[in-house]
Design a protein around this motif. Structure first.
Motif, PDB file in Angstrom:
ATOM      1  N   LYS A  23       0.862  -1.178  -0.001  1.00 47.96           N
ATOM      2  CA  LYS A  23      -0.036  -0.062  -0.011  1.00 47.96           C
ATOM      3  C   LYS A  23       0.662   1.354   0.021  1.00 47.96           C
ATOM      4  O   LYS A  23       1.870   1.342   0.920  1.00 47.96           O
ATOM      5  CB  LYS A  23      -0.955   0.134   1.270  1.00 47.96           C
ATOM      6  N   CYS A  24       0.777   2.062  -1.059  1.00 47.82           N
ATOM      7  CA  CYS A  24       1.378   3.102  -1.202  1.00 47.82           C
ATOM      8  C   CYS A  24       0.905   4.495  -0.747  1.00 47.82           C
ATOM      9  O   CYS A  24      -0.262   4.501  -1.033  1.00 47.82           O
ATOM     10  CB  CYS A  24       2.047   3.351  -2.545  1.00 47.82           C
ATOM     11  N   HIS A  25       1.512   5.307  -0.034  1.00 53.42           N
ATOM     12  CA  HIS A  25       0.969   6.631   0.637  1.00 53.42           C
ATOM     13  C   HIS A  25       1.769   7.709   0.284  1.00 53.42           C
ATOM     14  O   HIS A  25       3.011   7.549   0.586  1.00 53.42           O
ATOM     15  CB  HIS A  25       0.451   6.452   2.185  1.00 53.42           C
ATOM     16  N   GLN A  26       1.148   9.069   0.025  1.00 54.90           N
ATOM     17  CA  GLN A  26       2.269  10.043   0.074  1.00 54.90           C
ATOM     18  C   GLN A  26       2.107  10.579   1.390  1.00 54.90           C
ATOM     19  O   GLN A  26       0.796  10.684   1.941  1.00 54.90           O
ATOM     20  CB  GLN A  26       1.633  11.104  -1.142  1.00 54.90           C
ATOM     21  N   LEU A  27       3.004  11.309   1.778  1.00 58.97           N
ATOM     22  CA  LEU A  27       3.327  11.813   2.980  1.00 58.97           C
ATOM     23  C   LEU A  27       2.230  13.054   3.382  1.00 58.97           C
ATOM     24  O   LEU A  27       2.288  13.777   2.302  1.00 58.97           O
ATOM     25  CB  LEU A  27       4.477  12.262   3.567  1.00 58.97           C
ATOM     26  N   GLN A  28       1.286  12.818   4.169  1.00 59.94           N
ATOM     27  CA  GLN A  28       0.284  14.248   4.455  1.00 59.94           C
ATOM     28  C   GLN A  28       0.620  14.873   5.852  1.00 59.94           C
ATOM     29  O   GLN A  28       0.652  13.866   6.689  1.00 59.94           O
ATOM     30  CB  GLN A  28      -0.962  13.799   4.246  1.00 59.94           C
ATOM     31  N   ILE A  29       0.310  15.958   6.130  1.00 56.65           N
ATOM     32  CA  ILE A  29       0.685  16.229   7.601  1.00 56.65           C
ATOM     33  C   ILE A  29      -0.803  16.181   8.016  1.00 56.65           C
ATOM     34  O   ILE A  29      -1.475  17.184   7.712  1.00 56.65           O
ATOM     35  CB  ILE A  29       1.309  17.720   7.378  1.00 56.65           C
ATOM     36  N   VAL A  30      -1.004  15.565   9.281  1.00 53.07           N
ATOM     37  CA  VAL A  30      -2.262  15.396   9.900  1.00 53.07           C
ATOM     38  C   VAL A  30      -2.057  16.226  11.287  1.00 53.07           C
ATOM     39  O   VAL A  30      -0.991  15.934  12.248  1.00 53.07           O
ATOM     40  CB  VAL A  30      -2.538  13.827  10.056  1.00 53.07           C
ATOM     41  N   LYS A  31      -3.079  16.888  11.519  1.00 51.47           N
ATOM     42  CA  LYS A  31      -3.251  17.566  12.671  1.00 51.47           C
ATOM     43  C   LYS A  31      -3.077  16.551  13.887  1.00 51.47           C
ATOM     44  O   LYS A  31      -3.437  15.658  13.811  1.00 51.47           O
ATOM     45  CB  LYS A  31      -4.450  18.230  12.924  1.00 51.47           C
ATOM     46  N   GLY A  32      -2.576  17.134  14.932  1.00 47.37           N
ATOM     47  CA  GLY A  32      -2.529  16.224  16.217  1.00 47.37           C
ATOM     48  C   GLY A  32      -1.052  15.325  16.103  1.00 47.37           C
ATOM     49  O   GLY A  32      -1.284  14.472  16.891  1.00 47.37           O
ATOM     50  N   THR A  33      -0.278  15.613  15.435  1.00 43.80           N
ATOM     51  CA  THR A  33       0.872  14.828  14.974  1.00 43.80           C
ATOM     52  C   THR A  33       2.346  15.518  15.410  1.00 43.80           C
ATOM     53  O   THR A  33       2.138  16.891  15.548  1.00 43.80           O
ATOM     54  CB  THR A  33       1.135  14.336  13.801  1.00 43.80           C
ATOM     55  N   GLN A  34       3.504  14.982  15.925  1.00 45.17           N
ATOM     56  CA  GLN A  34       4.784  15.440  15.963  1.00 45.17           C
ATOM     57  C   GLN A  34       5.155  16.289  14.731  1.00 45.17           C
ATOM     58  O   GLN A  34       5.654  17.332  14.776  1.00 45.17           O
ATOM     59  CB  GLN A  34       5.680  14.733  16.429  1.00 45.17           C
ATOM     60  N   ARG A  38      -6.214  17.327   7.733  1.00 43.03           N
ATOM     61  CA  ARG A  38      -4.997  17.711   7.009  1.00 43.03           C
ATOM     62  C   ARG A  38      -4.333  19.063   7.051  1.00 43.03           C
ATOM     63  O   ARG A  38      -5.348  20.177   6.830  1.00 43.03           O
ATOM     64  CB  ARG A  38      -5.360  17.265   5.557  1.00 43.03           C
ATOM     65  N   LEU A  39      -3.190  19.184   7.440  1.00 45.65           N
ATOM     66  CA  LEU A  39      -2.387  20.436   7.518  1.00 45.65           C
ATOM     67  C   LEU A  39      -1.778  20.792   5.792  1.00 45.65           C
ATOM     68  O   LEU A  39      -1.809  21.508   5.597  1.00 45.65           O
ATOM     69  CB  LEU A  39      -1.547  20.728   8.488  1.00 45.65           C
ATOM     70  N   ALA A  40      -1.248  19.814   5.617  1.00 45.40           N
ATOM     71  CA  ALA A  40      -0.380  20.045   4.127  1.00 45.40           C
ATOM     72  C   ALA A  40      -0.279  18.603   3.586  1.00 45.40           C
ATOM     73  O   ALA A  40      -0.451  17.521   4.292  1.00 45.40           O
ATOM     74  CB  ALA A  40       0.962  20.383   4.603  1.00 45.40           C
ATOM     75  N   PRO A  41      -0.613  18.401   2.227  1.00 49.55           N
ATOM     76  CA  PRO A  41      -0.476  19.758   1.380  1.00 49.55           C
ATOM     77  C   PRO A  41      -2.038  20.413   1.474  1.00 49.55           C
ATOM     78  O   PRO A  41      -2.947  19.762   1.870  1.00 49.55           O
ATOM     79  CB  PRO A  41      -0.306  19.003  -0.108  1.00 49.55           C
ATOM     80  N   ALA A  42      -2.074  21.844   0.956  1.00 44.39           N
ATOM     81  CA  ALA A  42      -3.074  22.559   1.174  1.00 44.39           C
ATOM     82  C   ALA A  42      -4.204  21.639   0.598  1.00 44.39           C
ATOM     83  O   ALA A  42      -5.581  21.692   0.814  1.00 44.39           O
ATOM     84  CB  ALA A  42      -2.877  24.037   0.762  1.00 44.39           C
ATOM     85  N   SER A  43      -4.051  21.364  -0.581  1.00 44.94           N
ATOM     86  CA  SER A  43      -5.233  20.536  -1.312  1.00 44.94           C
ATOM     87  C   SER A  43      -4.618  19.221  -1.825  1.00 44.94           C
ATOM     88  O   SER A  43      -3.234  18.980  -1.794  1.00 44.94           O
ATOM     89  CB  SER A  43      -5.733  21.255  -2.773  1.00 44.94           C
ATOM     90  N   SER A  44      -5.655  18.342  -2.074  1.00 39.15           N
ATOM     91  CA  SER A  44      -5.134  16.905  -2.150  1.00 39.15           C
ATOM     92  C   SER A  44      -5.934  16.233  -3.414  1.00 39.15           C
ATOM     93  O   SER A  44      -7.116  16.796  -3.517  1.00 39.15           O
ATOM     94  CB  SER A  44      -5.146  16.161  -0.866  1.00 39.15           C
TER      95      SER A  44
END
Ligand code: SF4
Length: 318
Positions: A225-236, A285-291
């Protein structure tokens, strides 16, 4: 030497699609229903680490229909099945998907109870069990092998990266050798293993990702399963990104698809691809701004490979 055309099995999508394979195997759609059995994670409770992986917020994995069901697995399956049946009436087989947190992190008696409660549901044909590679003792794998004689059993392991420096940087709490060992021990018992992989983690480069394709190709993996990194609220990672976005660059969708195509060209062609990306709810989602919507990523990947006259495994070398 490379072939001028993709092999027949890859012709339509130019990569080996897990969904196509399972549809063919089971004569129709195979649908997972997420269940949450109340397990935790050793990278959060202190037994392996504290704070968890820097990208992780399990809220990102929990479907809305689960939040009303507490830990009652039967109720979760009924609720999920009702919801998903409306969306996918053509479903032929249902699998209970133990997804959030580490679903082999408990004593065997408790794990048996959770798994067998799900399997006792009359609509359920099998289990998909997501966990960390350092939480799969031989005793557990022997038990899952036993279960696999009467139900569909799939194991999903969070590999995330093949690069040990990146794994340390994201506070993963295990190295790639641990993942490789877990994949081999599970596969030796006939269990199909899907690895999770994140593209664009801090410290990862195009070169390390492409080296990863070779390392993963050498393992008895059934799927990725391949995922692109997304910056999720509530994470380091979200904290790091807020402090200085330049320290956590995220790939735009075009760059991600080009990198994924590069990776697939070097991946063994019989490793099926279960996912080509992920979609974090916009509220988290914090980033990317649009997905890019998940449904658009797969056709765009095929178009990317077609534009190169390329396919999964084109540059794979044994
Ligand atoms: S990604 Fe998995 S292993 Fe890492 S903190 Fe989250 S639940 Fe734990």
């Amino acid at each position: 030497m490379t072939c001028p055309e993709p092999p027949a099995a890859l012709a339509a999508r130019r990569y080996l699609s897990w969904n196509d394979l399972t549809r063919a195997r089971h004569g129709g759609r195979v649908q997972k229903i997420s269940v949450a059995a109340g397990f935790t994670c050793p990278n959060r409770d202190g037994s392996k680490g504290r704070g968890g992986c820097t990208f992780c917020n399990n809220q990102g994995f929990v479907p809305g229909y689960l939040r009303e069901c507490n830990d009652d697995i039967g109720l979760q399956i009924n609720t999920g099945m009702r919801f998903l049946q409306r969306r996918y009436p053509e479903t032929r087989r249902w699998l209970a998907y133990f997804q959030a947190y580490s679903n082999t992190y408990a004593d065997l008696a408790r794990l048996r109870l959770a798994y067998e409660t799900a399997l006792a549901h009359p609509g359920i044909d099998g289990l998909v069990i997501g966990t960390r590679p350092d939480c799969v003792a031989d005793e557990l794998l022997d038990y899952l092998h036993e279960l696999s004689q009467r139900a569909i059993i799939e194991l999903e392991l969070g590999i995330e990266s093949t690069d040990d420096a990146t794994l340390a940087r994201i506070n993963r709490g295990h190295d790639f050798a641990c993942s490789a060992d877990a994949v081999r021990r599970a596969a030796a018992r006939g269990l199909p293993v899907t690895g999770h992989l994140i593209f664009g983690l801090p410290g990862e480069s195009r070169e390390s990702m492409l080296a990863g394709a070779a390392s993963l190709s050498a393992l008895p993996l059934a799927a990725l399963k391949c995922h692109q990194l997304q910056i999720v609220k509530g994470t380091q990672l979200a904290n790091d990104w807020r402090r200085d976005p330049a320290t956590v660059p995220v790939l735009d969708s075009e760059t991600y698809l080009q990198l994924l195509a590069d990776f697939l060209e070097r991946l063994r062609p019989d490793i099926a691809i279960q996912r080509v990306g992920s979609e974090v709810p916009p509220a988290l989602r914090l980033a990317p701004a649009s997905s890019t919507r998940l449904a658009q990523l797969a056709p765009r990947l095929t178009a990317t490979l077609a534009a190169r006259n390329s396919w999964q495994g084109k540059y794979w070398r044994q």
